[in-house]
Design a protein around this motif. Structure first.
Motif, mmCIF file in Angstrom:
data_model
loop_
_atom_site.group_PDB
_atom_site.id
_atom_site.type_symbol
_atom_site.label_atom_id
_atom_site.label_comp_id
_atom_site.label_asym_id
_atom_site.label_seq_id
_atom_site.Cartn_x
_atom_site.Cartn_y
_atom_site.Cartn_z
ATOM 1 N N HIS A 103 50.031 32.802 16.269
ATOM 2 C CA HIS A 103 49.988 32.699 14.817
ATOM 3 C C HIS A 103 50.346 34.078 14.265
ATOM 4 N N LEU A 104 51.230 34.121 13.291
ATOM 5 C CA LEU A 104 51.584 35.378 12.644
ATOM 6 C C LEU A 104 50.538 35.713 11.588
ATOM 7 N N VAL A 105 50.134 36.971 11.548
ATOM 8 C CA VAL A 105 49.131 37.425 10.579
ATOM 9 C C VAL A 105 49.835 38.164 9.447
ATOM 10 N N VAL A 106 49.471 37.825 8.211
ATOM 11 C CA VAL A 106 50.068 38.440 7.030
ATOM 12 C C VAL A 106 49.006 39.234 6.284
ATOM 13 N N ASN A 107 49.353 40.434 5.869
ATOM 14 C CA ASN A 107 48.449 41.275 5.080
ATOM 15 C C ASN A 107 48.647 40.947 3.599
ATOM 16 N N THR A 108 47.658 40.269 3.018
ATOM 17 C CA THR A 108 47.753 39.911 1.599
ATOM 18 C C THR A 108 46.835 40.753 0.715
ATOM 19 N N GLY A 109 46.172 41.746 1.304
ATOM 20 C CA GLY A 109 45.337 42.597 0.459
ATOM 21 C C GLY A 109 44.105 43.179 1.111
ATOM 22 N N MET A 110 43.696 42.649 2.263
ATOM 23 C CA MET A 110 42.532 43.223 2.933
ATOM 24 C C MET A 110 42.908 44.515 3.655
ATOM 25 N N ASN A 111 44.178 44.615 4.088
ATOM 26 C CA ASN A 111 44.673 45.822 4.772
ATOM 27 C C ASN A 111 43.934 46.090 6.081
ATOM 28 N N ARG A 112 43.605 45.017 6.768
ATOM 29 C CA ARG A 112 42.965 45.137 8.077
ATOM 30 C C ARG A 112 43.998 44.888 9.173
ATOM 31 N N TYR A 113 44.499 43.682 9.254
ATOM 32 C CA TYR A 113 45.576 43.328 10.164
ATOM 33 C C TYR A 113 46.667 42.621 9.374
ATOM 34 N N GLY A 114 47.889 42.633 9.894
ATOM 35 C CA GLY A 114 48.926 41.784 9.345
ATOM 36 C C GLY A 114 50.188 42.491 8.910
ATOM 37 N N PHE A 115 51.291 41.749 8.976
ATOM 38 C CA PHE A 115 52.570 42.222 8.472
ATOM 39 C C PHE A 115 52.575 42.163 6.950
ATOM 40 N N LEU A 116 53.245 43.089 6.321
ATOM 41 C CA LEU A 116 53.485 42.965 4.895
ATOM 42 C C LEU A 116 54.407 41.773 4.673
ATOM 43 N N PRO A 117 54.175 40.984 3.626
ATOM 44 C CA PRO A 117 54.990 39.783 3.410
ATOM 45 C C PRO A 117 56.495 40.049 3.396
ATOM 46 N N GLU A 118 56.900 41.192 2.838
ATOM 47 C CA GLU A 118 58.327 41.489 2.753
ATOM 48 C C GLU A 118 58.956 41.813 4.113
ATOM 49 N N LYS A 119 58.131 41.981 5.143
ATOM 50 C CA LYS A 119 58.648 42.274 6.477
ATOM 51 C C LYS A 119 58.838 41.012 7.324
ATOM 52 N N LEU A 120 58.443 39.868 6.807
ATOM 53 C CA LEU A 120 58.457 38.664 7.624
ATOM 54 C C LEU A 120 59.859 38.254 8.061
ATOM 55 N N ALA A 121 60.840 38.444 7.199
ATOM 56 C CA ALA A 121 62.202 38.082 7.581
ATOM 57 C C ALA A 121 62.622 38.834 8.838
ATOM 58 N N GLU A 122 62.302 40.118 8.898
ATOM 59 C CA GLU A 122 62.607 40.924 10.075
ATOM 60 C C GLU A 122 61.788 40.476 11.273
ATOM 61 N N PHE A 155 50.563 34.919 -0.090
ATOM 62 C CA PHE A 155 50.465 34.082 1.101
ATOM 63 C C PHE A 155 51.415 32.890 1.013
ATOM 64 N N GLU A 156 51.507 32.289 -0.138
ATOM 65 C CA GLU A 156 52.394 31.132 -0.296
ATOM 66 C C GLU A 156 53.849 31.516 -0.023
ATOM 67 N N ARG A 157 54.250 32.715 -0.449
ATOM 68 C CA ARG A 157 55.603 33.177 -0.164
ATOM 69 C C ARG A 157 55.790 33.381 1.336
ATOM 70 N N ALA A 158 54.769 33.931 1.978
ATOM 71 C CA ALA A 158 54.845 34.155 3.420
ATOM 72 C C ALA A 158 54.944 32.834 4.178
ATOM 73 N N VAL A 159 54.167 31.853 3.767
ATOM 74 C CA VAL A 159 54.196 30.549 4.423
ATOM 75 C C VAL A 159 55.578 29.913 4.305
ATOM 76 N N CYS A 160 56.173 30.013 3.137
ATOM 77 C CA CYS A 160 57.519 29.463 2.945
ATOM 78 C C CYS A 160 58.521 30.115 3.888
ATOM 79 N N ALA A 161 58.418 31.435 4.059
ATOM 80 C CA ALA A 161 59.337 32.149 4.942
ATOM 81 C C ALA A 161 59.167 31.706 6.389
ATOM 82 N N VAL A 162 57.914 31.557 6.829
ATOM 83 C CA VAL A 162 57.655 31.158 8.215
ATOM 84 C C VAL A 162 58.087 29.718 8.456
ATOM 85 N N LYS A 163 57.778 28.830 7.525
ATOM 86 C CA LYS A 163 58.079 27.409 7.732
ATOM 87 C C LYS A 163 59.573 27.113 7.632
#
Length: 309
Positions: A103-122, A155-163
């Motif tokens: 499962h890919l982890v996205v950082n939406t604001g907690m800044n603990r784990y996850g890719f920044l949403p704008e990096k998902l394409a890469e 998160f919704e933008r990230a989900v769209c990119a992954v799906k």
């Protein structure tokens, strides 16, 4: 949880199910939970060896090649949260010719784990050789509507990119607080609510009851001499006292009086009997300036677990 009715459930049993016993909790949730979430590879492996067959998501990303290999070997699901983790995990499983579920982890604001949403394409260009089955994030302060809206949009933008690349990937954003705030996705993660407590900002919004109590055995009973009560003070000059076999070595907060393995209390008590010493993590947390989460995983540190039913 009624508020997530109809949504597949990921039951969070990390850190020994918040001290309640992960294997027993997982088996008790058979037919209820669709998947489980643990903190470490060791926890996931222990569930597999205990006969748990549902999907198991490891929330901590693999920190070395060995962990990635063990995740694949035990048919667990890895959390891929950074380019470093992605590179190391892929190199390890390719070398061993293993299939890694992730499962890919996205950082939406907690800044603990996850890719920044704008990096998902890469990121998505580098996932060949990995079975991407999901995408998730963790909410920061779900009780705040402003924070919630911002994170939900990211998160919704990230989900769209992954799906777009992995159409069957499942999404999950809501832990207990998110569920109570009305967040919906393909799955929901329930943690603290499973054990009878609710996160800050959601008190009294759901009828849950604490699942755990801790008892200690009376190890000694008799008259007092001198001024001490263990490392505390016999302020009331009690003439009788009893010693309970629990202390800060068992994970209880010292509070100025506990010994490492014993606690002295005023009054008489029959040696050998059990006495209730912990029943409400919320009250205990307020007394010691901490949270229910920390209290639960600490006070069960050396406890012998007994279950009803």
């Amino acid at each position: 949880m009624k508020r997530a009715a109809g949504t597949p459930l990921i039951a969070v049993v990390k850190d020994d199910a918040y001290g309640h016993g992960a294997e027993r909790v997982a088996h008790a949730l058979f037919g209820i939970a669709d998947a489980f979430a643990v903190s470490t590879v060791d926890e996931g492996a222990a569930l597999r060896l205990a006969g748990v067959r549902e999907d198991i998501l490891v929330l901590t990303p693999p920190l070395c090649e060995e962990e990635a290999i063990r995740i694949a070997y035990y048919d667990l699901i890895a959390s891929i949260s950074s380019f470093y983790v992605l590179k190391r995990a892929l190199a390890a499983v390719r070398a061993e010719k293993l299939a890694l579920r992730a499962h890919l982890v996205v950082n939406t604001g907690m800044n603990r784990y996850g890719f920044l949403p704008e990096k998902l394409a890469e990121v998505l260009k580098k996932t060949d050789g990995m079975r991407v089955e999901g995408v998730y994030s963790h909410l920061y302060l779900p009780s705040s509507e402003a924070c919630l809206c911002e994170q939900k949009e990211l998160f919704e933008r990230a989900v769209c990119a992954v799906k777009e690349i992995y159409p069957y990937a499942v999404s999950h954003l809501a832990a207990t607080g998110g569920v109570l705030a009305g967040i919906r996705a393909d799955m929901a993660r329930a943690g603290i609510s499973l054990y009878g407590y609710l996160p800050d900002g959601f008190e009294n919004t759901l009828g849950v009851k604490p699942a755990l109590k801790v008892y200690a055995t009376v190890a000694q009973n008799g008259r007092t001499t001198g001024r001490g009560f263990g490392y505390g003070v016999n302020k009331e000059q009690a003439e009788k006292a009893h010693t309970l076999r629990y202390g800060y070595g068992d994970g209880f907060f010292r509070g100025g009086k506990l010994c490492m393995d014993a606690s002295v209390e005023a009054g008489a008590a029959k040696a050998g009997r059990r006495k209730l010493v912990f029943k409400d993590a919320s009250a205990y947390a307020r007394l010691h300036g901490t949270t229910e989460y920390e209290a639960l995983v600490n006070v069960t540190k050396r406890a012998e677990k007994r279950y009803d039913g």
